[in-house]
Design a protein around this motif. Sequence first.
Motif, PDB file in Angstrom:
ATOM      1  N   ALA A  45      62.326  30.997  38.224  1.00  0.00           N
ATOM      2  CA  ALA A  45      62.494  30.216  39.450  1.00  0.00           C
ATOM      3  C   ALA A  45      61.154  29.630  39.899  1.00  0.00           C
ATOM      4  O   ALA A  45      61.088  28.473  40.334  1.00  0.00           O
ATOM      5  N   LEU A  48      60.285  26.715  37.632  1.00  0.00           N
ATOM      6  CA  LEU A  48      61.099  25.544  37.945  1.00  0.00           C
ATOM      7  C   LEU A  48      60.594  24.859  39.209  1.00  0.00           C
ATOM      8  O   LEU A  48      60.504  23.624  39.263  1.00  0.00           O
ATOM      9  N   ARG A 216      67.568  28.174  42.428  1.00  0.00           N
ATOM     10  CA  ARG A 216      67.640  26.920  41.664  1.00  0.00           C
ATOM     11  C   ARG A 216      68.408  25.855  42.448  1.00  0.00           C
ATOM     12  O   ARG A 216      68.042  24.668  42.418  1.00  0.00           O
TER      13      ARG A 216
END
Length: 258
Positions: A45, A48, A216
Amino acid sequence: MDFGSLLESLSRPVDIYCERTGASFDAEPLNAISNFAFLIAAWAAWKLRSQKGDDAHSAAIKALCILIGVVGVGSFVFHTIATKWAEWVDVIPILVFMIFYCWMILTVFFQWSAWLKAAACVLLFATTFYLEAEEFAPVLWGGAMYLPSLFFMLAAGAGIWLRNAAAGQAFYAAAAVFAVSFTARTLDMPLCNDIPVGVHYFWHLFNATVLYLLVRTLILHAPAPNAAPGASLGSAGWSRAASASTENGLGFPLFPQN
């Protein structure tokens, strides 16, 4: 206050999972090791999020990433030490994540006012904490405390979907995995005779996936903080609902108005 009794209570052993057959540190190897999935989820996470530029939500999302890792550490402590105080080390980070994520969802996708977000978070905390109490311990083998979160995910997911189908699909994907995760947690004790090591470790693996998917959703689908709601999500319905709610002084449209 009798601190001696309190310390004695906090030091009481907790044995509520199939895999534990003794009091040793390594009595739950699968339940303990599976918590590394949370560290992987936290790293994924964070990576990202780092691929996107900083915005108004970056600090909060970073905090959620860190909390995922803390959840894994807390759960590892509980499944190795296995005492009442270690159980709280496990429960508290999960509860903090749930409350903080609730606040973020209501901020980012619903634009609720601060007092409404606070009321919703207090309600989520109160119901979860209440279901964590001793009298509910036998209910779903201690899993009753997660029912408010499941209800929140279903309700919030519907509102998000009506505003942005892609965001709603991403959010409901997390909810679906959470349902599987919750099932694995619930079946651990009933399946003891057939599966001596239990299935609680699947709760960790699936739950780590859930937390990653939830973060996300915020990273990939949060509308631009300074953009108009309808423009940022491409939903005229949300734009009309936001406008109507602002005129009424509410500022918390759960479902867009037609």
